[in-house]
Write an enzyme that holds these catalytic residues in place. Sequence first.
Site, PDB file in Angstrom:
ATOM      1  N   LYS A 260     -20.178   3.344   6.930  1.00 37.26           N
ATOM      2  CA  LYS A 260     -19.274   3.793   7.988  1.00 37.26           C
ATOM      3  C   LYS A 260     -19.315   2.842   9.178  1.00 37.26           C
ATOM      4  CE  LYS A 260     -17.322   7.102   6.128  1.00 37.26           C
ATOM      5  NZ  LYS A 260     -17.389   6.240   4.948  1.00 37.26           N
TER       6      LYS A 260
ATOM      7  N   GLU B 228     -17.502  -0.397   8.295  1.00 38.65           N
ATOM      8  CA  GLU B 228     -16.076  -0.200   8.053  1.00 38.65           C
ATOM      9  C   GLU B 228     -15.265  -0.207   9.338  1.00 38.65           C
ATOM     10  OE1 GLU B 228     -15.103   2.502   4.169  1.00 38.65           O
ATOM     11  OE2 GLU B 228     -16.124   3.521   5.809  1.00 38.65           O
TER      12      GLU B 228
ATOM     13  N   TRP C 112      -0.439  -4.087   2.164  1.00 38.00           N
ATOM     14  CA  TRP C 112      -1.828  -4.513   2.352  1.00 38.00           C
ATOM     15  C   TRP C 112      -1.999  -5.742   1.481  1.00 38.00           C
ATOM     16  CZ3 TRP C 112      -6.401  -4.218  -0.894  1.00 38.00           C
ATOM     17  CH2 TRP C 112      -7.606  -4.373  -0.195  1.00 38.00           C
TER      18      TRP C 112
ATOM     19  N   LYS D  83      -6.646   3.031   2.363  1.00 38.14           N
ATOM     20  CA  LYS D  83      -7.153   4.366   2.073  1.00 38.14           C
ATOM     21  C   LYS D  83      -7.221   4.628   0.580  1.00 38.14           C
ATOM     22  CE  LYS D  83      -8.540   8.520   3.141  1.00 38.14           C
ATOM     23  NZ  LYS D  83      -9.888   8.700   3.702  1.00 38.14           N
TER      24      LYS D  83
ATOM     25  N   GLU E 293     -24.462   5.597   3.259  1.00 40.53           N
ATOM     26  CA  GLU E 293     -23.177   6.028   3.799  1.00 40.53           C
ATOM     27  C   GLU E 293     -23.074   5.708   5.285  1.00 40.53           C
ATOM     28  OE1 GLU E 293     -19.393   7.951   4.168  1.00 40.53           O
ATOM     29  OE2 GLU E 293     -20.467   6.849   2.606  1.00 40.53           O
TER      30      GLU E 293
ATOM     31  N   ARG F  37      -3.043   4.682   5.339  1.00 41.81           N
ATOM     32  CA  ARG F  37      -3.535   4.055   4.117  1.00 41.81           C
ATOM     33  C   ARG F  37      -4.029   2.629   4.352  1.00 41.81           C
ATOM     34  NH1 ARG F  37      -1.119   6.788  -0.599  1.00 41.81           N
ATOM     35  NH2 ARG F  37      -1.179   4.839  -1.749  1.00 41.81           N
TER      36      ARG F  37
ATOM     37  N   ASN G  49       3.781  -1.388  -5.232  1.00 46.54           N
ATOM     38  CA  ASN G  49       2.333  -1.234  -5.090  1.00 46.54           C
ATOM     39  C   ASN G  49       1.670  -1.673  -6.380  1.00 46.54           C
ATOM     40  OD1 ASN G  49       2.583  -0.163  -2.567  1.00 46.54           O
ATOM     41  ND2 ASN G  49       2.104   1.939  -3.150  1.00 46.54           N
ATOM     42  N   GLY G  50       0.484  -2.286  -6.276  1.00 50.99           N
ATOM     43  CA  GLY G  50      -0.244  -2.698  -7.462  1.00 50.99           C
ATOM     44  C   GLY G  50      -0.391  -4.202  -7.541  1.00 50.99           C
TER      45      GLY G  50
ATOM     46  N   HIS H  46     -40.673  -5.049   1.462  1.00 50.45           N
ATOM     47  CA  HIS H  46     -40.377  -5.952   0.348  1.00 50.45           C
ATOM     48  C   HIS H  46     -39.213  -6.883   0.664  1.00 50.45           C
ATOM     49  CE1 HIS H  46     -43.270  -3.988  -2.244  1.00 50.45           C
ATOM     50  NE2 HIS H  46     -42.722  -2.811  -1.961  1.00 50.45           N
TER      51      HIS H  46
ATOM     52  N   CYS I  63       0.789  -1.191   0.000  1.00 48.53           N
ATOM     53  CA  CYS I  63       0.000   0.000   0.000  1.00 48.53           C
ATOM     54  C   CYS I  63       0.846   1.277   0.000  1.00 48.53           C
ATOM     55  CB  CYS I  63      -0.924  -0.021   1.205  1.00 48.53           C
ATOM     56  SG  CYS I  63      -2.146   1.251   1.205  1.00 48.53           S
TER      57      CYS I  63
END
Length: 610
Positions: free
Chosen positions: A487, A490, A74, A605, A483, A27, A99-100, A506, A2
């Site tokens: 949150k 998370e 990460w 992040k 949202e 991050r 990274n990647g 429903h 990361c």
Amino acid sequence: MCGIVGAIADRDIVPVLVEGLKRLEYRGYDSAGIAVLDEERLRRVRRTGRVSEMETAAGEQGLAAGLGIGHTRWATHGGVTEHNAHPHISFDELAVVHNGIIENHDSQRDQLRERGYVFESDTDTEVIAHLIHFHQKQGADLLAAVQSAVRELTGAYAIAVVSKNEPDRMIVARMGCPLLVGLGDGENFVASDVSAIIQATRRVIFLEEGDTAELTRDGVRVFGEEGQPVEREVHVSDVSLASLELGPYSHFMQKEIHEQPRAISDTIEAVIDDGTFSPELFGDDAAEVLAGIEGVQILACGTSYYAGVTARYWIESIAGLPCEVEIASEYRYRDVVAKPRHLVVTISQSGETLDTMEALKYAKSLGHDATLSICNVPESAIPRASRLVYYTRAGAEIGVASTKAFTTQLVALFTLACTLAKLRGSINDEQEADHLDCLRQLPGSIQHALNLEPQITRWAERFASKNDALFLGRGIHYPIALEGALKLKEISYIHAEAYPAGELKHGPLALVDEDMPVVVIAPNDRLMEKVKSNMQEVRARGGELYVFTDDDSEFGPSEGVHVIRAPRHVGVLSPIVHTIPVQLLAYHVALARGTDVDKPRNLAKSVTVE
């Protein structure tokens, strides 16, 4: 991924690497490591867990050097183990951080094994180390070896490489993942985020797609995708060290929630100063670009996607334009019917979100020339690839769970809706003045909402023992319910879902019982009576309601119904004000459950992989 940091200097750079990695902790990561060239020896320290554990180990081993690289990982390929942590080394001669994701790592691994390379990790990154080493064995110097190796890689990468055979330079490269070079006096740096090197320099070069660069103590040379020397502009970063420090707060998320009045004031400053919704807010040629728009296509991920869903209501109701909102990772792989007269809006806090960047590229390939980026990081990749830009001015956001970035994105999107409406003649001068007045009053309304924190803290104590929660909203407040649920899950790890309140009967109503708290966003607007009916459906099944409403609403608490009143209903910007209570609820529930608020498990992040 990361986080990457590297340095070459005539001083001990180990403290620089460690400090840089600490500034990258926000991050999200699960392990950390550094590799340095110490008297022509390549030495490495890696640890799972926090950077502080790796720092202690480095101190115990007496690491000191003038050239080195560091990384916070990460996990993507391979589990969270020390042998999977970066940096990765080939034959004790060469070290790489990355990274990647390398998509063709399996085929490359097979070829390298046939060439005699032994793999010690489960990562795709080790392939890069061995591939560069192989090209060096064929006679290439480090720069040429890196340039040859990356041509054989498929996927996304930002890499930094050091070799004990060439102790006076570092080579870096990027494709699809952010990487920048920091310029010092007699020393130079590399990082994936300017915050990692801000203590050493503010002068930075943002590498572009396909760039490689050579860093020595005396200078930096940059090469384009074809290997030719290129000039890249030097920028002076305005990131402040103060924005990277906690100050009086317990967590960055808490700090950033409380920074929202200022962040919103800064983001709307130009609008308020102009006293009008001017197209020039989005770029010098924005009037020309926006004048012929027949619709809007919004592309984003995560929290930014929910900002886009909210904006759809404003764009359609205020500007009278059709608006579609799509998750970027879905759009980029769908057979899209191109609509070149639609404005493509990409939203990203970091400006480096890979799926959003790739969705933008796809849209442009379909003939979409009218593109607008809403972003918090100047000179990042997505704004550079967009024709128009609106920078939110939230400042550095360190907490993984986005807060002030979300509310400033909403402000930017509201500004866009009003600007499009003015260009189309959909609002008159009086309506424009009313919308401007709403923006002026917004920071104060946000501050009033922050004053609800003591009441929300008491709710959080009741939530802490729960395993599930439902969030409900109607109309433009439904995305705020989404949202709020995001949150909560998370950072507290409570399973939470959000639904339009009318959808309750429903299916989701089957989940409601005394152990399922139901959070309702219920402002005093035209849908209030409908929301009341939905709340009665919950109470009839024994569910317990937690209702965020307005000071001028007509109902209060009762048995099984807990009510917190935000400031008086603020009209069209009500979704932004009602975001604050759900942020505070998630934060205090996470505190009560003892989770790591700023570094939630499994999350990062800046998401620069698929």
